[in-house]
Write a protein that holds these residues in place. Sequence first.
Motif, short mmCIF file in Angstrom:
data_model
loop_
_atom_site.label_atom_id
_atom_site.label_comp_id
_atom_site.label_asym_id
_atom_site.label_seq_id
_atom_site.Cartn_x
_atom_site.Cartn_y
_atom_site.Cartn_z
N HIS A 117 -29.15 17.37 31.28
CA HIS A 117 -30.59 17.49 31.50
C HIS A 117 -30.92 18.12 32.84
CE1 HIS A 117 -32.20 15.03 28.03
NE2 HIS A 117 -30.87 14.90 27.93
N LEU A 172 -33.39 20.84 25.25
CA LEU A 172 -32.40 21.44 26.14
C LEU A 172 -32.15 22.91 25.79
CD1 LEU A 172 -29.83 18.48 26.15
CD2 LEU A 172 -31.58 18.99 27.86
N PRO A 173 -31.76 23.70 26.77
CA PRO A 173 -31.61 23.34 28.18
C PRO A 173 -32.95 23.27 28.88
CG PRO A 173 -31.13 25.67 27.89
CD PRO A 173 -31.40 25.11 26.52
N LYS A 174 -33.04 22.38 29.84
CA LYS A 174 -34.27 22.29 30.63
C LYS A 174 -34.28 23.40 31.68
CE LYS A 174 -35.28 17.46 29.79
NZ LYS A 174 -35.53 16.12 30.36
#
Length: 344
Positions: free
Chosen positions: A150, A215-217
């Motif tokens: 994260h 995701l991805p952040k």
Amino acid sequence: MAWYDANARIMPWRVGPQARRAGDTPDPYRIWLSEVMLQQTTVAAVKDYFHRFTMRWPTVTALAAAADEDVMAAWAGLGYYARARNLLKCARVVVADHGGQFPTTRDGLLGLPGIGPYTAAAIAAIAYDLPETVVDGNVERVMARLHDLHLPLPTAKPELIEFARRLTPRQRPGDYAQAVMDLGATICTPKSPACGICPWRAPCAARSEGTAQQLPKKLPKKPKPIRLGIAYVGRRTDGAFLLQRRPDKGLLGGMLGWPGSEWAEIPPQESPPVAADWRDLGAEARHTFTHFHLRLAVRVAVIPPEAQPDVGAFIPHDRFRPSDLPTVMRKAFDLARASFEYES
């Protein structure tokens, strides 16, 4: 790898898994050219450009001998024009310093103009089947979800590269690199990933935690500023257009375009390239670059035959091809062409 063997995308630069097993080997020139073209754009956008380039310049030696303006014109519309300039530089170094053969190691490839860590790793893996770690946006997304990471991009990039490095096999690393990219492009997509048919669904931590779609952040993007400018689209009475080749350095470097003002965040001052009755079309050519939005006010004029421009040169009507212009300049032309009753 079993999934890739059955589902590998067919692409004009790729030697598929069955052909590779039969002894076919990828052409490093075609792999290099495709990787440079694919930077910041999509496979769908690149295919036609790749076909035209390889029909016209089938080898790195042929490309190295090409005229700069021909390559820049052929590149028009792909964007990021520094890539086209570096393409020529790289081809000429390969021919002059390496006998027309691309280096066969990642470090050797890194010594070529315009080749960075990702491109060097991709060529080394795909063309030479070396166990290099290849990480593009698709691979970042797959790795972030596989490990349920994260931490936002770009901060997470080193960790994602390390995840990818640990998974890179010594057997068939070229096919593996392409397999993970294909997985990200077709299964582990940015929105609505098809987790139910993913070959990595069992070990995927994000699927298990229900966080895959998050995701991805990424860190929030800063808003892009707006820059303003003027494009002067002038046509002489004999049909020739007044065009200017931009400096090699900077945006649209080396490309033909319409003479104009500087691009700034304040309204530009008038700076016509030649004395003529310039008329404001009341329309803007709008284009978005990586770091800003551009709005070009378009001025048009029919230029007297005796007029001498301060900048640029006249291109005869029969040698002018709008397709040779970069996208933003072509947008300005599309707005102006009706006023000249231009027929393509």
